[in-house]
Motif scaffolding. Structure first.
Motif, mmCIF file in Angstrom:
data_model
loop_
_atom_site.group_PDB
_atom_site.id
_atom_site.type_symbol
_atom_site.label_atom_id
_atom_site.label_comp_id
_atom_site.label_asym_id
_atom_site.label_seq_id
_atom_site.Cartn_x
_atom_site.Cartn_y
_atom_site.Cartn_z
ATOM 1 N N PHE A 32 0.903 -1.094 0.141
ATOM 2 C CA PHE A 32 -0.125 -0.121 -0.100
ATOM 3 C C PHE A 32 0.984 1.262 -0.103
ATOM 4 O O PHE A 32 2.050 1.167 0.285
ATOM 5 C CB PHE A 32 -1.039 0.085 1.155
ATOM 6 C CG PHE A 32 -0.119 0.373 2.627
ATOM 7 C CD1 PHE A 32 0.295 -0.690 3.341
ATOM 8 C CD2 PHE A 32 -0.291 1.592 3.093
ATOM 9 C CE1 PHE A 32 0.881 -0.497 4.496
ATOM 10 C CE2 PHE A 32 0.454 1.869 4.190
ATOM 11 C CZ PHE A 32 0.902 0.818 5.184
ATOM 12 N N ALA A 33 0.219 2.267 -0.490
ATOM 13 C CA ALA A 33 0.915 3.783 -0.369
ATOM 14 C C ALA A 33 0.936 4.321 0.869
ATOM 15 O O ALA A 33 -0.479 4.276 1.488
ATOM 16 C CB ALA A 33 0.302 4.517 -1.506
ATOM 17 N N GLY A 34 1.983 4.659 1.430
ATOM 18 C CA GLY A 34 1.892 5.390 2.672
ATOM 19 C C GLY A 34 2.605 6.439 2.893
ATOM 20 O O GLY A 34 3.924 6.315 2.459
ATOM 21 N N ASN A 35 2.522 7.549 3.685
ATOM 22 C CA ASN A 35 3.397 8.371 3.922
ATOM 23 C C ASN A 35 3.712 8.530 5.495
ATOM 24 O O ASN A 35 4.822 9.427 5.992
ATOM 25 C CB ASN A 35 2.685 10.029 3.349
ATOM 26 C CG ASN A 35 1.745 10.139 4.357
ATOM 27 O OD1 ASN A 35 0.437 9.725 4.290
ATOM 28 N ND2 ASN A 35 1.400 11.532 4.887
ATOM 29 N N TRP A 36 2.962 7.995 6.502
ATOM 30 C CA TRP A 36 3.419 8.106 7.754
ATOM 31 C C TRP A 36 4.295 7.288 8.045
ATOM 32 O O TRP A 36 4.067 6.224 8.779
ATOM 33 C CB TRP A 36 2.028 7.987 8.512
ATOM 34 C CG TRP A 36 1.025 9.104 8.451
ATOM 35 C CD1 TRP A 36 1.408 10.305 7.864
ATOM 36 C CD2 TRP A 36 -0.192 9.234 9.177
ATOM 37 N NE1 TRP A 36 0.046 11.072 8.031
ATOM 38 C CE2 TRP A 36 -0.631 10.657 8.663
ATOM 39 C CE3 TRP A 36 -1.049 8.253 9.801
ATOM 40 C CZ2 TRP A 36 -2.044 10.917 9.280
ATOM 41 C CZ3 TRP A 36 -2.378 8.690 10.341
ATOM 42 C CH2 TRP A 36 -2.734 9.926 9.873
ATOM 43 N N LEU A 37 5.419 7.683 7.793
ATOM 44 C CA LEU A 37 6.737 6.735 8.048
ATOM 45 C C LEU A 37 7.888 7.622 8.448
ATOM 46 O O LEU A 37 8.015 8.581 7.774
ATOM 47 C CB LEU A 37 7.100 6.037 6.687
ATOM 48 C CG LEU A 37 7.979 5.088 6.654
ATOM 49 C CD1 LEU A 37 7.436 3.855 5.973
ATOM 50 C CD2 LEU A 37 9.191 5.598 5.955
ATOM 51 N N GLY A 54 -7.455 -1.901 10.726
ATOM 52 C CA GLY A 54 -8.490 -3.010 9.883
ATOM 53 C C GLY A 54 -8.165 -3.174 8.632
ATOM 54 O O GLY A 54 -9.059 -3.704 7.821
ATOM 55 N N THR A 55 -7.239 -2.333 8.104
ATOM 56 C CA THR A 55 -7.014 -2.749 6.629
ATOM 57 C C THR A 55 -6.142 -4.034 6.444
ATOM 58 O O THR A 55 -5.522 -4.440 7.472
ATOM 59 C CB THR A 55 -5.884 -1.662 6.068
ATOM 60 O OG1 THR A 55 -4.807 -1.458 6.811
ATOM 61 C CG2 THR A 55 -6.663 -0.300 6.093
ATOM 62 N N ARG A 56 -6.230 -4.548 5.335
ATOM 63 C CA ARG A 56 -5.590 -5.858 5.139
ATOM 64 C C ARG A 56 -4.057 -5.724 5.539
ATOM 65 O O ARG A 56 -3.337 -6.369 6.166
ATOM 66 C CB ARG A 56 -5.589 -6.222 3.637
ATOM 67 C CG ARG A 56 -6.602 -6.992 3.317
ATOM 68 C CD ARG A 56 -6.543 -7.847 1.994
ATOM 69 N NE ARG A 56 -5.956 -6.851 1.073
ATOM 70 C CZ ARG A 56 -5.582 -7.418 0.043
ATOM 71 N NH1 ARG A 56 -5.289 -8.500 -0.349
ATOM 72 N NH2 ARG A 56 -4.959 -6.450 -1.054
ATOM 73 N N LYS A 85 -5.338 1.427 -3.183
ATOM 74 C CA LYS A 85 -6.443 0.529 -3.057
ATOM 75 C C LYS A 85 -6.042 -0.831 -3.001
ATOM 76 O O LYS A 85 -4.920 -1.163 -3.023
ATOM 77 C CB LYS A 85 -7.237 0.589 -4.360
ATOM 78 C CG LYS A 85 -6.820 0.244 -5.771
ATOM 79 C CD LYS A 85 -7.623 0.470 -6.775
ATOM 80 C CE LYS A 85 -7.050 -0.275 -8.043
ATOM 81 N NZ LYS A 85 -6.293 0.727 -8.641
ATOM 82 N N SER A 86 -6.902 -1.669 -2.412
ATOM 83 C CA SER A 86 -6.341 -2.830 -2.175
ATOM 84 C C SER A 86 -6.216 -3.676 -3.538
ATOM 85 O O SER A 86 -6.997 -3.551 -4.407
ATOM 86 C CB SER A 86 -7.691 -3.756 -1.624
ATOM 87 O OG SER A 86 -7.542 -3.657 0.073
ATOM 88 N N LEU A 87 -5.004 -4.669 -3.462
ATOM 89 C CA LEU A 87 -4.631 -5.271 -4.639
ATOM 90 C C LEU A 87 -4.649 -6.692 -4.567
ATOM 91 O O LEU A 87 -4.268 -7.283 -3.374
ATOM 92 C CB LEU A 87 -3.167 -4.669 -5.024
ATOM 93 C CG LEU A 87 -3.419 -3.129 -5.367
ATOM 94 C CD1 LEU A 87 -1.873 -2.837 -5.001
ATOM 95 C CD2 LEU A 87 -3.915 -3.070 -6.640
HETATM 96 C C1 LIG Z 1 -1.727 10.299 0.159
HETATM 97 C C2 LIG Z 1 -2.119 9.004 0.838
HETATM 98 C C3 LIG Z 1 -1.160 8.410 1.949
HETATM 99 C C4 LIG Z 1 -1.750 7.229 2.672
HETATM 100 N N1 LIG Z 1 -0.857 7.051 3.716
HETATM 101 C C5 LIG Z 1 -1.177 6.058 4.430
HETATM 102 C C6 LIG Z 1 -0.465 5.738 5.568
HETATM 103 O O1 LIG Z 1 0.610 6.472 5.875
HETATM 104 N N2 LIG Z 1 -0.854 4.592 6.301
HETATM 105 C C7 LIG Z 1 -1.904 3.985 6.029
HETATM 106 O O2 LIG Z 1 -2.509 3.085 6.846
HETATM 107 N N3 LIG Z 1 -2.717 4.206 4.900
HETATM 108 C C8 LIG Z 1 -2.514 5.293 3.941
HETATM 109 N N4 LIG Z 1 -2.879 5.499 2.895
HETATM 110 C C9 LIG Z 1 -4.188 4.814 2.590
HETATM 111 C C10 LIG Z 1 -3.723 3.394 2.015
HETATM 112 O O3 LIG Z 1 -2.818 3.642 0.744
HETATM 113 C C11 LIG Z 1 -5.038 2.535 1.785
HETATM 114 O O4 LIG Z 1 -5.963 2.534 2.796
HETATM 115 C C12 LIG Z 1 -4.854 1.222 1.028
HETATM 116 O O5 LIG Z 1 -5.678 0.687 0.179
HETATM 117 C C13 LIG Z 1 -4.359 0.174 2.110
HETATM 118 O O6 LIG Z 1 -4.162 -0.978 1.530
HETATM 119 P P1 LIG Z 1 -4.733 -2.506 1.799
HETATM 120 O O7 LIG Z 1 -6.355 -2.514 1.651
HETATM 121 O O8 LIG Z 1 -4.204 -3.591 1.101
HETATM 122 O O9 LIG Z 1 -4.553 -2.637 3.280
HETATM 123 C C14 LIG Z 1 -2.675 6.666 2.326
HETATM 124 C C15 LIG Z 1 -3.809 6.939 1.184
HETATM 125 C C16 LIG Z 1 -3.319 8.388 0.357
HETATM 126 C C17 LIG Z 1 -4.079 8.610 -0.691
#
Ligand SMILES: Cc1cc2nc3c(=O)[nH]c(=O)nc-3n(C[C@H](O)[C@H](O)[C@H](O)COP(=O)(O)O)c2cc1C
Length: 159
Positions: A32-37, A54-56, A85-87
């Motif tokens: 997944f894409a994340g910035n909180w790191l 609660g995400t996968r 999105k979920s993949l």
């Molecule tokens: C700009 C942006 C940043 C994001 N950063 C985070 C993050 O730091 N942590 C997180 O849990 N989800 C973050 N998300 C949401 C996840 O990318 C999203 O929930 C993803 O579908 C999770 O994948 P999964 O369903 O396979 O778990 C972010 C989304 C966006 C649009």
């Protein structure tokens, strides 16, 4: 508290935007894409990531105790956008991007600038995202370049 000020101030925190790799109990790759790191220690090398409850991905990190972090290059907005999105993997590809695995079994993307892999050593289960602190146990560099920032994508996640 002034809700607008809180949002504006929190959105003033500057971030990168990464692809965090996970795996399920069968070893199937996810990301997944994340910035909180952020890095939190030099020695041992520790990194903290906050993952939506609660995400996968959150459930997979909680169960497997490992994750990978892929550092993208400036300009790779299209690639990171595919991971909001979920993949489901198709062979050795997620969202059409080829990956391989090393120490943890979590996906490492060939198109990323570099990567590191972590073993979870601590967790904080507070709020709507849980924090996983990972010790960096492996790292690699595919090529030199400037990392992707959240600002250049125009997206926000925070506030
Ligand atoms: C700009 C942006 C940043 C994001 N950063 C985070 C993050 O730091 N942590 C997180 O849990 N989800 C973050 N998300 C949401 C996840 O990318 C999203 O929930 C993803 O579908 C999770 O994948 P999964 O369903 O396979 O778990 C972010 C989304 C966006 C649009």
């Amino acid at each position: 508290m002034d809700a607008k000020a809180k949002k504006t101030a929190l959105r003033g925190i500057t971030y990168g935007l990464y692809i965090v790799g996970t795996k399920d109990e069968n070893g199937t790759a996810n990301a997944f894409a994340g910035n909180w790191l952020t890095q939190t220690s030099f020695n041992p090398p520790l990194v903290a990531v906050a993952v939506k409850v609660g995400t996968r991905s959150q459930e997979q990190i909680a169960k497997s105790g490992v994750f990978s972090v892929n550092i993208l290059e400036t300009g790779q907005k299209d690639m990171v956008t595919a991971f909001f999105k979920s993949l489901e993997p198709e062979g050795n590809k997620l969202a059409g991007y080829e990956f391989y695995t090393e120490e943890t079994g979590c996906p490492i993307f060939k198109d990323a600038l570099s990567f590191f892999e972590c073993k979870v050593v601590e967790k904080v289960e507070k709020g709507d995202h849980y924090i996983y602190v990972g010790e960096v146990i492996n790292a690699g560099v595919h090529r030199e370049g400037d990392p992707l920032t959240l600002k250049e994508t125009g997206f926000y996640y925070g506030g």
